[in-house]
Design an enzyme around this catalytic site. Sequence first.
Site, PDB file in Angstrom:
ATOM      1  N   HIS A 123       9.197   2.868  -2.910  1.00 16.14           N
ATOM      2  CA  HIS A 123       7.960   2.709  -3.657  1.00 16.14           C
ATOM      3  C   HIS A 123       7.787   3.851  -4.663  1.00 16.14           C
ATOM      4  CE1 HIS A 123       5.845  -0.028  -0.478  1.00 16.14           C
ATOM      5  NE2 HIS A 123       7.073  -0.445  -0.794  1.00 16.14           N
ATOM      6  N   GLU A 133       5.257   5.739  -5.250  1.00 13.75           N
ATOM      7  CA  GLU A 133       4.627   6.907  -4.642  1.00 13.75           C
ATOM      8  C   GLU A 133       5.645   7.710  -3.831  1.00 13.75           C
ATOM      9  OE1 GLU A 133       1.667   3.404  -4.589  1.00 13.75           O
ATOM     10  OE2 GLU A 133       3.806   3.717  -4.294  1.00 13.75           O
ATOM     11  N   CYS A 165      -0.067   1.269  -1.147  1.00 18.11           N
ATOM     12  CA  CYS A 165      -0.099   0.433   0.051  1.00 18.11           C
ATOM     13  C   CYS A 165      -0.414   1.322   1.255  1.00 18.11           C
ATOM     14  CB  CYS A 165       1.241  -0.282   0.233  1.00 18.11           C
ATOM     15  SG  CYS A 165       2.607   0.820   0.691  1.00 18.11           S
ATOM     16  N   CYS A 183       2.332   3.920   2.038  1.00 20.71           N
ATOM     17  CA  CYS A 183       2.351   5.076   1.129  1.00 20.71           C
ATOM     18  C   CYS A 183       1.091   5.926   1.266  1.00 20.71           C
ATOM     19  CB  CYS A 183       2.540   4.614  -0.312  1.00 20.71           C
ATOM     20  SG  CYS A 183       4.212   4.024  -0.644  1.00 20.71           S
TER      21      CYS A 183
END
Length: 166
Positions: free
Chosen positions: A73, A75, A99, A102
């Site tokens: 991801h 992040e 999400c 994360c």
Amino acid sequence: MEQTINKKWDIYFLVEALLISTRSKDPSTQVGAIIVKPDKRIVSKGYNGLPSEMEDDYIHYNNRELKYDTIIHAEENALIFAKQDLDDCILYTWPFLPCSRCASKMIQAGIKRIVAPRNDVERWEKNLSLSKKSLTECGIAITEYPKRNVLNELEYVVGMTRCKIT
């Protein structure tokens, strides 16, 4: 450390997160993330994608199960590339909040504020609600703006650039 909210800086960094997200090859969701110190210095950036040593082919992106098992991801990439203490930093993400997976990592990393556009994708609602709950419970400030604010700023900047070029 008390963080003051400056909407102009927030929108600026959200525009930058949007631009970074365009580097992702994921055909369904392009995500960008920027980690910024309270003094507005950028610490790190990231977008969602496959690990750097993995062949960046569309087989991974078009097979949802394979993609979810291998993609990093935005992040997470920003955290990995930061290589420094992130206490009191601000995370800016596009096109929505991190999400829940994360969000937990941001809490653990010491991020104190997260700024993102408001979610407008129904399939993410449940997960982002969990994310907000976790972040709020751990004292992380959340600021969300309408996507239109960010897009208006991008259009303004592009318009100003065109004026200077011609």
